[in-house]
Design an enzyme around this catalytic site. Structure first.
Site, PDB file in Angstrom:
ATOM      1  N   GLU A  90       9.996 -30.241  27.524  1.00 14.27           N
ATOM      2  CA  GLU A  90       9.147 -29.039  27.478  1.00 14.27           C
ATOM      3  C   GLU A  90       8.911 -28.764  26.009  1.00 14.27           C
ATOM      4  O   GLU A  90       9.842 -28.381  25.290  1.00 14.27           O
ATOM      5  CB  GLU A  90       9.873 -27.838  28.104  1.00 14.27           C
ATOM      6  CG  GLU A  90      10.235 -28.007  29.560  1.00 14.27           C
ATOM      7  CD  GLU A  90       9.054 -27.888  30.488  1.00 14.27           C
ATOM      8  OE1 GLU A  90       7.935 -27.619  30.003  1.00 14.27           O
ATOM      9  OE2 GLU A  90       9.233 -28.084  31.700  1.00 14.27           O
TER      10      GLU A  90
ATOM     11  N   LYS B 224      23.825 -28.094  24.992  1.00 16.04           N
ATOM     12  CA  LYS B 224      23.819 -27.951  23.537  1.00 16.04           C
ATOM     13  C   LYS B 224      22.763 -26.919  23.128  1.00 16.04           C
ATOM     14  O   LYS B 224      21.574 -27.179  23.168  1.00 16.04           O
ATOM     15  CB  LYS B 224      23.506 -29.274  22.828  1.00 16.04           C
ATOM     16  CG  LYS B 224      23.870 -29.177  21.339  1.00 16.04           C
ATOM     17  CD  LYS B 224      23.053 -30.061  20.426  1.00 16.04           C
ATOM     18  CE  LYS B 224      21.810 -29.440  19.866  1.00 16.04           C
ATOM     19  NZ  LYS B 224      21.963 -28.243  19.022  1.00 16.04           N
TER      20      LYS B 224
ATOM     21  N   CYS C 200       6.733 -20.575  23.673  1.00 16.64           N
ATOM     22  CA  CYS C 200       6.006 -21.853  23.704  1.00 16.64           C
ATOM     23  C   CYS C 200       4.617 -21.673  24.306  1.00 16.64           C
ATOM     24  O   CYS C 200       3.674 -22.334  23.890  1.00 16.64           O
ATOM     25  CB  CYS C 200       6.806 -22.871  24.480  1.00 16.64           C
ATOM     26  SG  CYS C 200       7.320 -22.238  26.072  1.00 16.64           S
TER      27      CYS C 200
ATOM     28  N   GLU D 186       0.802 -25.240  15.921  1.00 16.40           N
ATOM     29  CA  GLU D 186       1.646 -24.214  16.521  1.00 16.40           C
ATOM     30  C   GLU D 186       2.392 -23.472  15.404  1.00 16.40           C
ATOM     31  O   GLU D 186       3.105 -24.090  14.622  1.00 16.40           O
ATOM     32  CB  GLU D 186       2.665 -24.857  17.467  1.00 16.40           C
ATOM     33  CG  GLU D 186       3.515 -23.816  18.155  1.00 16.40           C
ATOM     34  CD  GLU D 186       4.595 -24.425  19.044  1.00 16.40           C
ATOM     35  OE1 GLU D 186       5.276 -25.355  18.594  1.00 16.40           O
ATOM     36  OE2 GLU D 186       4.742 -23.946  20.182  1.00 16.40           O
TER      37      GLU D 186
END
Ligand code: NAD
Length: 481
Positions: free
Chosen positions: A249, A174, A283, A383
């Protein structure tokens, strides 16, 4: 572009409900196509196909033959690299040079690497007490769902699909709602490579509905997820009822630490690559720059000068090195963080605004650097997932370590020094899944990647990934005559 459909059992199908989603090119704001939006019936059909394939031709293939097919998928992907790279840039906004020369080849290499592992995944014999032959079988988990974000849509899919298939699982992939085109292309390539029906299924649809339904579906054995930390926490909760295996992750706020004795030119290059590669939508981006205060002024001045030379451009132009932010929503988030940096008293030394590449369209943001950032400021803690660097000064190594580790995240860290002792000393003390010394943002399929702390758990790539796509069965045989 015609409507792109769901791949279930090697057949392209519209969603059972007929629902579709629009795909936007973030560099032009144009709608470039529509894809099917899968619902519960489509998910049930994909799970049934994936389960049937486990018991069917896929499950009966020899490990070597399976590995050959996985490698073939990688070879075919490389043959179609120009076209797939174009799709990646169209829906994500990253420069075509990055898609064509970095991401797509890395994805292809991932299939080559894990295809090579297929016939090397093995059990062991164990010297137990008593007269027994005791051995282990390393078996696939079953149906694996791979849920991936929009920043490296194809590469992060490959990191999951390749080891899952190599170990004999079947997969439901997905992609993120904004970036489904390369996952669909991967489905086409899987058919061309000869993967039997049901082995790789591609379902496009919104995370909040389709993603959630995947996480709760009793017919799925494992979720391999990359994305936001909060989404990851929800996935962990959602998977609890069926006790699915999960690997996560998640996000990061990685420190890039420059000691006073560093090669300054190299460290400046590393700081810019660390934050601006992939528009900061990485990331592991080195989004916190920790600089020794004795060199801070000179370092920040030179860094700002270098940053100002990085100009966003048309992602389709092979010369462009800095593309468009992936979506309007993400651009607005980034601009909000820039505002918060200003409001909380950080010094803006480069960028700081939306950019126009001359078309008056597109979600472009200037590469941005803030100096005089204090660890408690929002831009130092959260972040941003965009091209915004927060430069923080430190007095000594202990302070650098304390600031670096004072984050709920622990994905990566960088160290710049000429002193080998200090480099390795710091590498041990930093709480991060990857530490780069005198380099940043380098990856290889053979090296494990994953998070400490709230950056997630499990490792992608390398032999360690195999552990997350297999389970171990102990077999005992009585040898007493
Ligand atoms: P996101 O969590 O919003 O979406 C990721 C995927 O999850 C998408 O496919 C989305 O549709 C799906 N999803 C959304 N809600 C869901 C739900 N409730 N249940 C199941 N699936 C759901 O993340 P994003 O904004 O697409 O990606 C950015 C994030 O990804 C950043 O935090 C970044 O740090 C992280 N990231 C981590 C790594 C890593 O390897 N650690 C790599 C790349 C990106």
């Amino acid at each position: 572009m015609e409507e792109k459909q769901l791949l279930i059992d090697n057949e392209w199908r519209r969603a059972a409900s007929g629902a579709t989603m629009e795909i936007v090119n973030p560099a032009t704001e144009e709608i470039i196509g529509t894809v099917a939006s899968a619902g519960p019936d489509d998910l049930n059909a994909a799970v049934a196909a994936a389960r049937a394939a486990l018991d069917g031709p896929w499950g009966r293939l020899s490990a070597r033959e399976r590995g050959r097919l996985v490698r073939k998928l990688g070879e075919r992907l490389l043959e179609r690299a120009d076209e797939v790279a174009r799709l990646e840039t169209l829906h994500n906004g990253k420069p075509i040079s990055e898609s064509r020369h970095i991401e797509i080849p890395a994805a292809a290499e991932c299939f080559e690497y894990f295809g090579g592992w297929s016939d090397k995944v093995m059990g062991e014999t164990i010297p137990v007490k008593g007269n027994y032959l005791t051995y282990t079988l390393r078996e696939p988990l079953g149906v694996v769902a791979a849920i991936v974000p929009w920043n490296f849509p194809l590469l992060l899919a490959a990191w999951k699909v390749a080891p899952a298939l190599a170990c004999g699982n079947t997969v439901i992939l997905k992609p993120a709602s904004q970036t489904p085109l390369t996952a669909i292309a991967l489905g086409e390539i899987a058919i061309e490579a000869g993967l039997p029906p049901g082995v790789l299924n591609v379902l496009t649809g919104p995370g909040s509905k389709l993603g959630q339904a995947i996480v709760e579906h009793p017919g799925i054995d494992k979720i391999a997820f990359t994305g936001d930390t909060n989404t990851g926490k929800g996935i962990m909760r959602g998977a609890a009822d069926t006790l699915k295996k999960i690997t996560l992750e998640l996000g990061g706020k990685s420190p890039n630490i420059v000691l006073a004795d560093a090669d300054m030119e190299a460290a400046i290059r590393g700081a810019t690559i660390g934050i601006f590669y992939g528009k900061g939508e990485v990331c592991a981006a080195g989004s916190r720059l920790l600089v020794d205060k004795s060199i801070k002024n000179e370092f920040v001045d030179k860094l700002a000068a270098r940053t100002k030379k990085m100009v966003p451009g048309d992602p389709m132009d092979p010369k462009t090195r800095f593309g468009a932010v992936s979506s309007k929503k993400q651009m607005e988030t980034v601009l909000r963080y820039i505002e918060s940096g200003r409001a909380e008293g950080a010094t803006l030394v480069a960028g700081g605004a939306r950019a126009d590449i001359g078309t008056g369209k597109g979600y472009f943001v200037q590469p941005t650097v803030f100096a005089d950032v204090r660890p408690e400021m929002t831009i130092s803690r959260e972040e941003i997932f965009g091209p915004v660097l927060a430069a923080i000064e430190f007095g000594d190594i202990d302070e650098a370590v304390a600031v670096a580790n004072a984050s709920p995240y622990g994905l990566a860290a960088g160290i710049w020094t000429r002193d080998i002792k200090k480099a390795h000393h710091l590498a041990r003390r930093l709480q991060a899944g990857t530490v780069w010394i005198n380099t940043y943002n380098v990856y290889d399929t053979a090296a494990p990647f994953g998070g400490y702390k709230q950056s997630g758990f499990g490792r992608e790539m390398s032999a360690h990934a195999l552990e997350h796509y297999t389970q171990i069965k102990s077999v005992w045989v009585d040898l007493n005559l």
